[in-house]
Design a protein around this motif. Structure first.
Motif, PDB file in Angstrom:
ATOM      1  N   TYR A  88       0.877  -1.321   0.053  1.00 33.49           N
ATOM      2  CA  TYR A  88      -0.145  -0.102   0.049  1.00 33.49           C
ATOM      3  C   TYR A  88       0.915   1.289   0.158  1.00 33.49           C
ATOM      4  O   TYR A  88       1.325   1.788   0.960  1.00 33.49           O
ATOM      5  N   ALA A  89       1.415   1.697  -1.119  1.00 37.64           N
ATOM      6  CA  ALA A  89       2.411   2.508  -1.276  1.00 37.64           C
ATOM      7  C   ALA A  89       2.334   3.267  -2.633  1.00 37.64           C
ATOM      8  O   ALA A  89       1.637   2.844  -3.581  1.00 37.64           O
ATOM      9  N   ASP A  90       2.913   4.421  -2.929  1.00 40.03           N
ATOM     10  CA  ASP A  90       2.966   5.103  -4.116  1.00 40.03           C
ATOM     11  C   ASP A  90       3.784   4.385  -5.199  1.00 40.03           C
ATOM     12  O   ASP A  90       5.126   4.270  -4.899  1.00 40.03           O
ATOM     13  N   ARG A  91       3.226   3.749  -6.414  1.00 34.61           N
ATOM     14  CA  ARG A  91       4.042   2.765  -6.989  1.00 34.61           C
ATOM     15  C   ARG A  91       4.719   3.421  -7.926  1.00 34.61           C
ATOM     16  O   ARG A  91       5.551   3.103  -8.346  1.00 34.61           O
ATOM     17  N   ALA A  92       4.910   4.778  -8.069  1.00 33.61           N
ATOM     18  CA  ALA A  92       5.903   5.505  -8.787  1.00 33.61           C
ATOM     19  C   ALA A  92       7.007   6.025  -7.962  1.00 33.61           C
ATOM     20  O   ALA A  92       7.948   5.556  -8.392  1.00 33.61           O
ATOM     21  N   ALA A  93       6.853   6.296  -6.923  1.00 33.40           N
ATOM     22  CA  ALA A  93       8.067   6.812  -6.107  1.00 33.40           C
ATOM     23  C   ALA A  93       8.660   5.587  -5.553  1.00 33.40           C
ATOM     24  O   ALA A  93       9.793   5.792  -5.101  1.00 33.40           O
ATOM     25  N   LEU A  94       7.954   4.647  -5.108  1.00 32.61           N
ATOM     26  CA  LEU A  94       8.616   3.433  -4.424  1.00 32.61           C
ATOM     27  C   LEU A  94       8.382   2.008  -5.232  1.00 32.61           C
ATOM     28  O   LEU A  94       8.188   1.071  -4.816  1.00 32.61           O
ATOM     29  N   SER A  95       8.885   2.249  -6.579  1.00 36.16           N
ATOM     30  CA  SER A  95       8.526   1.300  -7.455  1.00 36.16           C
ATOM     31  C   SER A  95       9.617   0.183  -7.069  1.00 36.16           C
ATOM     32  O   SER A  95       9.229  -0.996  -7.542  1.00 36.16           O
ATOM     33  N   GLU A  96      10.704   0.335  -6.447  1.00 39.34           N
ATOM     34  CA  GLU A  96      11.539  -0.711  -6.324  1.00 39.34           C
ATOM     35  C   GLU A  96      11.205  -1.681  -5.320  1.00 39.34           C
ATOM     36  O   GLU A  96      11.633  -2.712  -5.111  1.00 39.34           O
ATOM     37  N   LEU A  97       9.818  -1.241  -4.566  1.00 37.09           N
ATOM     38  CA  LEU A  97       9.161  -2.547  -3.621  1.00 37.09           C
ATOM     39  C   LEU A  97       8.613  -3.525  -4.481  1.00 37.09           C
ATOM     40  O   LEU A  97       8.666  -4.509  -3.967  1.00 37.09           O
ATOM     41  N   GLN A  98       8.636  -3.452  -5.800  1.00 36.21           N
ATOM     42  CA  GLN A  98       8.193  -4.548  -6.769  1.00 36.21           C
ATOM     43  C   GLN A  98       9.257  -5.737  -6.724  1.00 36.21           C
ATOM     44  O   GLN A  98       8.733  -6.743  -6.811  1.00 36.21           O
ATOM     45  N   GLY A  99      10.478  -5.029  -6.539  1.00 36.21           N
ATOM     46  CA  GLY A  99      11.393  -6.257  -6.489  1.00 36.21           C
ATOM     47  C   GLY A  99      11.470  -6.943  -5.099  1.00 36.21           C
ATOM     48  O   GLY A  99      12.053  -8.115  -5.178  1.00 36.21           O
ATOM     49  N   LEU A 100      10.488  -6.860  -4.141  1.00 37.18           N
ATOM     50  CA  LEU A 100      10.255  -7.813  -3.087  1.00 37.18           C
ATOM     51  C   LEU A 100       9.742  -8.931  -3.685  1.00 37.18           C
ATOM     52  O   LEU A 100      10.201 -10.108  -2.839  1.00 37.18           O
ATOM     53  N   ARG A 101       8.844  -9.004  -4.681  1.00 37.06           N
ATOM     54  CA  ARG A 101       8.427 -10.267  -5.087  1.00 37.06           C
ATOM     55  C   ARG A 101       9.485 -11.522  -5.476  1.00 37.06           C
ATOM     56  O   ARG A 101       9.499 -12.632  -5.094  1.00 37.06           O
ATOM     57  N   GLU A 102      10.526 -10.881  -6.142  1.00 27.67           N
ATOM     58  CA  GLU A 102      11.488 -12.068  -6.415  1.00 27.67           C
ATOM     59  C   GLU A 102      12.448 -12.446  -5.146  1.00 27.67           C
ATOM     60  O   GLU A 102      12.642 -13.850  -5.020  1.00 27.67           O
ATOM     61  N   LEU A 103      12.759 -11.478  -4.195  1.00 24.57           N
ATOM     62  CA  LEU A 103      13.319 -12.000  -3.081  1.00 24.57           C
ATOM     63  C   LEU A 103      12.472 -12.752  -2.082  1.00 24.57           C
ATOM     64  O   LEU A 103      13.020 -13.944  -1.714  1.00 24.57           O
ATOM     65  N   VAL A 104      11.289 -12.605  -2.168  1.00 24.55           N
ATOM     66  CA  VAL A 104      10.272 -13.374  -1.168  1.00 24.55           C
ATOM     67  C   VAL A 104      10.239 -14.869  -1.809  1.00 24.55           C
ATOM     68  O   VAL A 104      10.260 -15.888  -1.241  1.00 24.55           O
ATOM     69  N   ALA A 105       9.887 -14.816  -3.163  1.00 28.56           N
ATOM     70  CA  ALA A 105       9.808 -15.979  -4.006  1.00 28.56           C
ATOM     71  C   ALA A 105      10.981 -16.879  -3.816  1.00 28.56           C
ATOM     72  O   ALA A 105      10.760 -18.142  -3.565  1.00 28.56           O
ATOM     73  N   ALA A 106      12.166 -16.373  -3.653  1.00 26.17           N
ATOM     74  CA  ALA A 106      13.459 -17.144  -3.561  1.00 26.17           C
ATOM     75  C   ALA A 106      13.211 -17.758  -2.000  1.00 26.17           C
ATOM     76  O   ALA A 106      13.887 -18.835  -1.756  1.00 26.17           O
ATOM     77  N   ASP A 107      13.247 -16.719  -0.994  1.00 26.94           N
ATOM     78  CA  ASP A 107      13.227 -16.991   0.458  1.00 26.94           C
ATOM     79  C   ASP A 107      12.095 -18.012   0.704  1.00 26.94           C
ATOM     80  O   ASP A 107      12.428 -19.002   1.549  1.00 26.94           O
ATOM     81  N   ALA A 108      10.778 -17.945   0.254  1.00 21.98           N
ATOM     82  CA  ALA A 108       9.620 -18.823   0.649  1.00 21.98           C
ATOM     83  C   ALA A 108       9.633 -20.103  -0.121  1.00 21.98           C
ATOM     84  O   ALA A 108       9.068 -20.971   0.259  1.00 21.98           O
ATOM     85  N   GLY A 109      10.166 -20.142  -1.438  1.00 24.44           N
ATOM     86  CA  GLY A 109      10.370 -21.299  -2.255  1.00 24.44           C
ATOM     87  C   GLY A 109       8.915 -21.733  -2.746  1.00 24.44           C
ATOM     88  O   GLY A 109       8.688 -22.634  -3.111  1.00 24.44           O
ATOM     89  N   ARG A 110       8.067 -20.714  -2.836  1.00 27.04           N
ATOM     90  CA  ARG A 110       6.730 -21.066  -3.343  1.00 27.04           C
ATOM     91  C   ARG A 110       6.290 -19.811  -4.356  1.00 27.04           C
ATOM     92  O   ARG A 110       6.726 -18.632  -4.105  1.00 27.04           O
ATOM     93  N   PRO A 111       5.376 -19.979  -5.392  1.00 25.10           N
ATOM     94  CA  PRO A 111       4.933 -18.976  -6.172  1.00 25.10           C
ATOM     95  C   PRO A 111       4.370 -17.918  -5.334  1.00 25.10           C
ATOM     96  O   PRO A 111       3.730 -17.864  -4.387  1.00 25.10           O
ATOM     97  N   THR A 112       4.858 -16.457  -5.787  1.00 26.57           N
ATOM     98  CA  THR A 112       4.799 -15.342  -4.892  1.00 26.57           C
ATOM     99  C   THR A 112       4.104 -14.476  -5.860  1.00 26.57           C
ATOM    100  O   THR A 112       4.706 -13.989  -6.953  1.00 26.57           O
ATOM    101  N   THR A 113       3.048 -13.781  -5.519  1.00 23.69           N
ATOM    102  CA  THR A 113       2.292 -12.467  -6.121  1.00 23.69           C
ATOM    103  C   THR A 113       2.821 -11.269  -5.594  1.00 23.69           C
ATOM    104  O   THR A 113       3.212 -11.167  -4.623  1.00 23.69           O
ATOM    105  N   PHE A 114       2.715 -10.195  -6.492  1.00 26.16           N
ATOM    106  CA  PHE A 114       2.758  -8.956  -5.903  1.00 26.16           C
ATOM    107  C   PHE A 114       1.476  -8.040  -6.437  1.00 26.16           C
ATOM    108  O   PHE A 114       1.303  -7.844  -7.499  1.00 26.16           O
TER     109      PHE A 114
END
Length: 537
Positions: free
Chosen positions: A427-453
């Motif tokens: 729940y954030a400004d997706r233009a100013a904080l677009s780097e948050l979308q990179g969390l998807r890749e990190l979480v998918a690697a950590d959790a080991g399961r398909p991850t949505t963002f």
């Protein structure tokens, strides 16, 4: 054929076994004839009112002269910055149309105060003086769109600009927005009440904002009309039947659908497909979970057994380049062909799953919870703990036991069932904080399961239905941002900051009530390097 599809490995066998049944059942011609009985007696009443998308091209073509006339009139007045306030189906389709055409269209699909302020203020490409606002809502009562309209009206008035000259409305006839817009003298384009929001890409909701932004929507409709001929018949070569069988067939069914834009100029298409499939199929404890991925996403290396990959490419002649992973679905088509084939295929997939693809029974739950929090704001719950400016809360005290952010995240991942998924919601400004979308890749690697963002509250109008109505096998991570900047919504007893907070808290409460684990991380400083913390999780 305008839609090319290539199959190999297990998915080819699934399609070979499934399509003949669909052909024998006359599913394609049934949809073309707008037969509401295809989805069973419980869905018949809804389906009878929601099949207008099959025949929408002709009606949409009638809108073109008015769209072009309005665009020319605005350009003559120096108004060349188009902002679209809309959610879900009212923004995702025009966004992909405009982006793929290289037409500038500012999307406002958030209640984050910073994002709304930026949309009003503009940038070096143009400010409020050069702006026209398109307000798009089928129901005419979408709270996010209503707030944006009110704030732009006030901004125009403060700048000495008549809002009636700068606000264009797209809504269904007779909606509350239609009534108020007509009274205010706004230019109104009507949608088709027999077309649901997520199936409205080729109606006024898609072509009006994209057309005003400069996209060639006439060519889009011509391509759509040609594709409609291809999907209208019951044939084993019908691309919609083949695609539906590929994404919804098989035993056991692979119910996680990776959407990978590998070599395509169709910018944002997977996001549109995500909404269409998640909201159409995620209900009654069933569904297909679409997961938008990069060509290098962790899940594509791990290849879990329940993951089906669809890879978007531009040229069918290059299919051989992508055949390094047997079992993938490779598709190549024009944007209009994608719209038509995916709409048909999603409706067919709903039939195969035994669900009504045209309703969204669980979307309203989060809306009601948010409204209740706005009507009676509760005392803000203290965080369980704070680490490096990050407030931590959770639906279950057991999730908080580790006492550190990385430990809480590891505990959340451990709650993911073997057939489950992780949902990250920012729940954030997706233009100013677009780097948050990179969390998807990190979480998918950590959790080991398909991850949505998903960007909140946008995802509430798409995957939000699947989260609550689909299989109960998801775990949820919310990212919220605290800040001093806020905007009061004119004529409403709340601010944008209060609204987005209520939307996040309301959705978390509904998820928790349905047994879904939820962790909420609140950034007290938007500059917090959250990616670094996730790297250590």
């Amino acid at each position: 054929m305008s839609f090319h599809i290539h199959l190999s490995g297990h998915v080819k066998k699934v399609v070979d076994d499934t399509v003949p049944v669909l052909v024998a059942d006359l599913v394609a011609t049934g949809i073309t004839a707008c037969d509401p009985t295809l989805w069973g007696p419980e869905a018949e009443a809804e389906a009878a009112q929601r099949l207008g998308w099959v025949q929408c091209v002709t009606a949409s073509r009638d809108l073109l002269p008015d769209i072009y006339l309005l665009r020319d009139d605005l350009l003559e007045k120096g108004v060349d910055r188009v902002v679209l306030a809309g959610m879900g189906g009212s923004s995702l389709a025009p966004e992909v149309i405009a982006q793929s055409a290289g037409a500038p269209l500012v999307i406002l699909d958030s209640t984050d105060p910073r994002q709304v302020r930026a949309a009003i203020d503009g940038d070096e490409e143009g400010g409020l003086a050069e702006t026209v606002l398109v307000v798009s809502s089928k129901s005419g009562s979408t709270v996010e769109t209503d707030a944006a309209r009110r704030l732009f009206e006030a901004a125009f008035q403060d700048a000495g600009i008549d809002p009636a000259e700068r606000i264009v409305v797209v809504t269904d006839p007779g909606s509350p927005l239609d009534v108020s817009a007509q009274a205010a003298g706004y230019r109104v384009f009507h949608g088709d009440p027999t077309v649901g929001g997520r199936f409205s890409a080729l109606t006024a909701f898609g072509i009006v904002p994209a057309g005003l932004a400069g996209a060639d929507v006439e060519e889009l409709l011509e391509e759509a009309e040609a594709t409609l001929l291809e999907v209208a018949i019951d044939s084993p070569h019908n691309p919609a039947l083949v695609l539906a069988a590929a994404i919804a067939g098989g035993t056991p069914r692979r119910d996680k659908l990776a959407l990978v834009a590998d070599d395509t100029q169709l910018v944002g298409l997977p996001d549109w497909v995500e909404q269409l499939i998640a909201e159409s199929t995620g209900k009654d404890g069933s569904g297909i979970l679409p997961v938008v991925m990069l060509p290098v996403s962790p899940e594509l290396d791990a290849r879990p057994d329940d993951l089906q990959v669809v890879r978007f490419v531009d040229e069918a002649e290059r299919f051989h380049v992508f055949e390094h992973h047997p079992g993938e679905v490779l598709v190549s088509a024009s944007l209009a062909a994608h719209f038509i084939v995916w709409e048909y295929a999603t409706a067919i997939a709903g039939r195969m799953l035994g669900v009504n693809p045209f309703d969204q029974p669980d979307v309203e739950a989060a809306k009601q919870a948010a409204r209740a929090l706005l009507d009676t704001p509760p005392t803000a719950a203290a965080p369980a703990f704070v680490e490096d400016g990050i407030e931590v809360r959770a639906s279950d005290p057991g999730l908080l036991a580790p006492g550190t952010v990385s430990g809480v995240l590891s505990e959340l991942w451990s709650r993911t069932p073997a057939d489950g998924y992780v949902a990250v919601q920012a729940y954030a400004d997706r233009a100013a904080l677009s780097e948050l979308q990179g969390l998807r890749e990190l979480v998918a690697a950590d959790a080991g399961r398909p991850t949505t963002f998903g960007w909140g509250p946008r995802f509430l109008h798409s995957t939000g239905q699947y989260h609550k109505g689909g299989p109960a096998n998801g775990v949820f991570l919310q990212i919220t941002v605290a800040g001093e900047e806020d905007l009061a919504v004119p004529g409403r007893p709340y601010t944008l900051g209060q609204l987005i907070a209520a939307q996040a808290a309301g959705d978390a409460a509904v998820l928790a009530a349905r047994g879904r684990p939820v962790v909420t991380l609140t950034l007290t400083d938007p500059q917090t390097d959250l990616l670094a913390l996730f790297d250590a999780a």
